[in-house]
Design a protein around this motif. Structure first.
Motif, PDB file in Angstrom:
ATOM      1  N   ASN A   1      55.391  14.124  -0.606  1.00 23.85           N
ATOM      2  CA  ASN A   1      56.260  13.630  -1.666  1.00 23.85           C
ATOM      3  C   ASN A   1      56.972  12.361  -1.219  1.00 23.85           C
ATOM      4  N   GLU A   2      57.783  12.460  -0.194  1.00 24.25           N
ATOM      5  CA  GLU A   2      58.502  11.272   0.274  1.00 24.25           C
ATOM      6  C   GLU A   2      58.913  11.453   1.724  1.00 24.25           C
TER       7      GLU A   2
ATOM      8  N   GLU B   1      58.781  15.138   3.231  1.00 24.78           N
ATOM      9  CA  GLU B   1      58.815  16.248   2.272  1.00 24.78           C
ATOM     10  C   GLU B   1      57.417  16.449   1.678  1.00 24.78           C
TER      11      GLU B   1
HETATM   12 MG   LIG Z   1      63.489  14.305  -1.838  1.00 21.40          MG
END
Ligand SMILES: [Mg+2]
Ligand SMILES: Nc1ncnc2c1ncn2[C@@H]1O[C@H](COP(=O)(O)OP(=O)(O)O)[C@@H](O)[C@H]1O
Length: 372
Positions: free
Chosen positions: A261-262, A250
């Motif tokens: 993000n992750e 992400e």
């Molecule tokens: Mg997420």
């Protein structure tokens, strides 16, 4: 092959639905009691056991040719133990990294992938120095076990940060700068046992209260430079981990580059549109990867939208009339719970717009008066 899956939620269910036409059989292992009939247990044999019960894991593995997982909180020890007797994909190292937001961000940084500014928080005393690093506003998150925005708080000042830290357990936290992004994107890719990689068209995602609501793909808003960056970053992660299977990463698109993000070492909610929207879905390619088959084409078949059904489902007929394909996971409706999704594939962006708006309207209407 008989494929063993750790976890028995909707992702497992959709893996099985994609794997049956390849001639495979499935069995699932999870902690949920059998009488609760988790989504995948409605399709295939289900073993209910703990992830620290090595004898039960061994018995499960004995009936499987290959083992994979459908949620990222499978204890790393369980995956490593099973890897001694059976091939386990994706590699347990991918699990380990993605279970800890600090390790995840450190991996991104080591591969030259930009992230929001971040700092660990292990006590209230760490807050001032962490804020000095991230600035304010910031997001305080638990390092482990967060999902659908749970275990997070946006903080705008030191007292608020201290209160949030106490609420989130006081230690094992991470503080991140709050990114004023233009849009959220995700890159989904599958890497085969031989290292061959396919990358799906970049997805554009809308979240509300930390829960994914809608994915558009291919992303109508991402620039080609952003899409190319996302491709490069996901490929770097896959190669670094010697990954086998489907991975999602992400990103926040700031309009001036991407921030990671992750990541999730599994099939992903933002890739559900690939079932109808791509020549080969993320689920089929995951199964192809872990069983050593050549990967399928990820060519998109149109302009796609996926809307999550959260809370209560609208009448299926109403969604079907809009041209949507409806996936219900066999879960009891509950406020805030993902119980299904619906996908529309259209031949142009303008043809997509009307039915998509109507579909979102139906999902909203089904949940009127409740948090959705
Ligand atoms: Mg997420
Ligand atoms: N640093 C951040 N800046 C801005 N928004 C954020 C940030 N971190 C999380 N969010 C918002 O919250 C959502 C959920 O956070 P995420 O870190 O992806 O956790 P989860 O594991 O719950 O998906 C994100 O998709 C985004 O909308």
């Amino acid at each position: 092959m008989n494929i063993g899956v750790l976890g028995a939620g909707q992702l497992g269910r959709m893996l099985a639905l994609a794997g049956y036409p390849l001639g495979h059989t499935f069995r699932f292992y999870d902690t949920a009691p059998p009488e609760s009939l988790p989504p995948a247990a409605q399709l295939a044999p289900y073993v209910n056991g703990r992830f620290d019960d090595l004898a039960a894991l061994d018995a499960f593995a004995a009936g499987c040719d290959v083992v994979t997982y459908e949620f990222e909180n499978v204890p790393v020890g369980a995956a490593m133990h099973m890897a001694e007797s059976r091939p386990v994909y994706p590699p347990p190292r991918a699990l380990e990294v993605s279970q800890d937001r600090m390790a995840e961000k450190a991996l991104f940084a080591s591969l030259g992938i930009p992230t929001p500014r971040f700092a660990p928080v292990d006590s209230v005393d760490d807050l001032a120095s962490a804020i000095a690093k991230t600035g304010l506003p910031a997001v305080l998150k638990t390092r482990r076990l967060g999902y659908d925005g749970k275990g997070q708080a946006v903080v705008r000042g030191v007292p608020e940060a201290a209160a949030a830290a106490a609420r989130l357990g006081g230690c094992n936290l991470i503080l991140e700068s709050l990114v004023a992004f233009e849009r959220e994107l995700s890159a989904i890719a599958t890497r085969g046992r031989d290292g061959t990689t396919v990358i799906y068209p970049i997805c554009e995602n809308t979240h509300h209260e930390g829960i994914l609501r809608c994915t558009l793909a291919p992303s109508p808003g991402a620039s080609s430079a952003a899409a190319e960056q996302a491709h490069r970053h996901v490929a770097a992660i896959l190669d670094h981990l010697d990954y086998v299977g489907t991975l999602a990463v992400e990103f926040f698109d700031t309009g001036d580059g991407l921030l990671a993000n992750e990541m999730a070492p599994r099939v992903h909610n933002t890739g559900h549109w690939t079932i109808e929207g791509c020549r080969t879905s993320q689920f089929e390619n995951h199964i192809r990867a872990v069983t050593g088959l050549p990967l399928g084409s990820v060519e998109p078949l149109g302009h796609c939208a996926m809307v999550n059904i959260i809370g209560r489902a609208p009448a299926a007929d109403d969604m079907l009339r809009l041209g949507a394909k409806v996936h219900l996971y066999g879960k009891e409706p509950r406020p805030g719970r993902k119980i299904g999704h619906a996908t529309i594939v259209a031949s142009s962006a303008s043809e997509l717009a009307g039915p998509l708006e109507a579909l979102r309207g139906l999902v909203l209407a089904a949940n009127q008066g409740e948090r959705i």
